[in-house]
Design a protein around this motif. Structure first.
Motif, PDB file in Angstrom:
ATOM      1  N   VAL A  82     -18.009  36.554 -27.407  1.00 56.03           N
ATOM      2  CA  VAL A  82     -16.998  37.419 -26.794  1.00 56.03           C
ATOM      3  C   VAL A  82     -17.141  38.838 -27.336  1.00 56.03           C
ATOM      4  CG1 VAL A  82     -14.526  37.898 -26.561  1.00 56.03           C
ATOM      5  CG2 VAL A  82     -15.350  35.536 -26.467  1.00 56.03           C
ATOM      6  N   LEU A  83     -17.167  39.795 -26.427  1.00 52.79           N
ATOM      7  CA  LEU A  83     -17.096  41.212 -26.795  1.00 52.79           C
ATOM      8  C   LEU A  83     -15.826  41.784 -26.194  1.00 52.79           C
ATOM      9  CD1 LEU A  83     -18.072  44.017 -27.725  1.00 52.79           C
ATOM     10  CD2 LEU A  83     -19.413  44.144 -25.599  1.00 52.79           C
ATOM     11  N   HIS A  89     -18.314  36.268 -22.590  1.00 54.16           N
ATOM     12  CA  HIS A  89     -17.253  37.002 -21.885  1.00 54.16           C
ATOM     13  C   HIS A  89     -17.128  38.398 -22.480  1.00 54.16           C
ATOM     14  CE1 HIS A  89     -12.835  36.839 -20.214  1.00 54.16           C
ATOM     15  NE2 HIS A  89     -13.633  37.580 -19.472  1.00 54.16           N
ATOM     16  N   VAL A  90     -17.267  39.401 -21.628  1.00 53.69           N
ATOM     17  CA  VAL A  90     -17.025  40.790 -22.018  1.00 53.69           C
ATOM     18  C   VAL A  90     -15.685  41.210 -21.433  1.00 53.69           C
ATOM     19  CG1 VAL A  90     -17.814  43.184 -21.877  1.00 53.69           C
ATOM     20  CG2 VAL A  90     -19.489  41.320 -22.104  1.00 53.69           C
ATOM     21  N   VAL A  91     -14.745  41.541 -22.296  1.00 55.37           N
ATOM     22  CA  VAL A  91     -13.412  41.963 -21.874  1.00 55.37           C
ATOM     23  C   VAL A  91     -13.235  43.433 -22.249  1.00 55.37           C
ATOM     24  CG1 VAL A  91     -10.927  41.604 -22.102  1.00 55.37           C
ATOM     25  CG2 VAL A  91     -12.494  39.642 -22.208  1.00 55.37           C
ATOM     26  N   SER A 149      -9.585  36.172 -23.476  1.00 52.43           N
ATOM     27  CA  SER A 149     -11.001  36.366 -23.783  1.00 52.43           C
ATOM     28  C   SER A 149     -11.724  35.040 -23.996  1.00 52.43           C
ATOM     29  CB  SER A 149     -11.158  37.258 -25.017  1.00 52.43           C
ATOM     30  OG  SER A 149     -10.721  36.592 -26.182  1.00 52.43           O
ATOM     31  N   LEU A 150     -11.005  34.032 -24.456  1.00 52.98           N
ATOM     32  CA  LEU A 150     -11.607  32.727 -24.711  1.00 52.98           C
ATOM     33  C   LEU A 150     -11.652  31.834 -23.479  1.00 52.98           C
ATOM     34  CD1 LEU A 150      -9.989  31.903 -28.170  1.00 52.98           C
ATOM     35  CD2 LEU A 150     -12.365  32.578 -27.754  1.00 52.98           C
ATOM     36  N   THR A 151     -10.768  32.077 -22.518  1.00 49.59           N
ATOM     37  CA  THR A 151     -10.668  31.162 -21.374  1.00 49.59           C
ATOM     38  C   THR A 151     -10.740  31.842 -20.006  1.00 49.59           C
ATOM     39  OG1 THR A 151      -8.242  31.293 -21.346  1.00 49.59           O
ATOM     40  CG2 THR A 151      -9.225  29.597 -22.738  1.00 49.59           C
TER      41      THR A 151
END
Length: 226
Positions: A75-76, A123-125, A207-209
């Motif tokens: 995750v970023l 996942h890039v948020v 961000s995790l899901t």
């Protein structure tokens, strides 16, 4: 457990997110120009070093860290931001550029550095603002800030299209007002409806899901209208 990178982690939402992820057992790389608040936590799951998004040398250090220390980045969270509240005619070219250097160019540079270490499940948020959403309520003095936040919304959509086959997923959250130090500095005395911890908790879970349900999407995280 996931490997998480968070920019803008010295205070506010980023600082709270770093603690939340680390307390849950995730490995966190918390990046900010001022690393002292994170260092003071002395948390075994958090790594930090001084980091300027606009510094090519710092980007090389980031590259070296994720290449030698982590096999992958899960995750970023592009959370770092610069808020300028100033009448448009009084904003110097240097000030306008400074906002974009953090809010747009810095986001692009960090993402470009990290992407080769992300898998399809990653996942890039990117954290944007309601001020950057077309048709939302706009405020005088935020020409540089809100327009830069609009730019990363479109950038997220473009990334999702370009990387849709091999991943990762890209989403952008447009936040309403959150009670942070940055907000207080730009709007002294204003009381926001949400605390930094409340928003950090939401972003952490998303961000995790969120990439299981969304890709290339703008989500408006605000209780106000329009």
């Amino acid at each position: 457990m996931a490997n998480i990178i968070i920019t803008g982690s010295s205070r506010g939402i980023g600082f709270e997110m770093a603690k939340l992820f680390a307390n849950d057992g995730h490995q966190v790389l918390a990046l900010s120009r001022n690393d002292k608040p994170i260092l003071a936590l002395n948390h075994p799951n958090i790594t930090t070093f001084p980091f300027d998004l606009s510094s090519s040398r710092d980007l090389e250090i980031l590259h070296d860290f994720i290449t030698t220390t982590w096999e992958q980045v899960d995750v970023l969270i592009n959370n770092a931001g610069m808020l300028l509240n100033k009448p448009f005619l009084e904003i110097s070219d240097q000030e306008f550029e400074a906002v974009y250097r953090v809010n747009v160019f810095g986001v692009a540079s960090v993402t470009k550095t990290v992407l080769p270490r992300m898998h399809k499940s990653g996942h890039v948020v990117t954290i944007s603002s309601m001020g950057g959403v077309q048709g939302s309520l706009k405020f005088p003095g935020l020409a540089a800030y809100s327009s830069s936040k609009a730019a990363v919304i479109t950038l997220t959509e473009l990334w999702a299209e370009e990387f849709k086959e091999k991943g990762p997923s890209f989403n952008v959250l447009a936040l309403g007002a959150v009670q942070t130090e940055m907000l207080e500095e730009a709007f002294p005395g204003y009381q926001a409806p949400n605390t930094a911890l409340e928003m950090a908790t939401y972003i952490k879970e998303f961000s995790l899901t969120g990439n299981k349900f969304y890709n290339g999407k703008l989500l408006q995280v605000s209780s106000s209208t329009p």
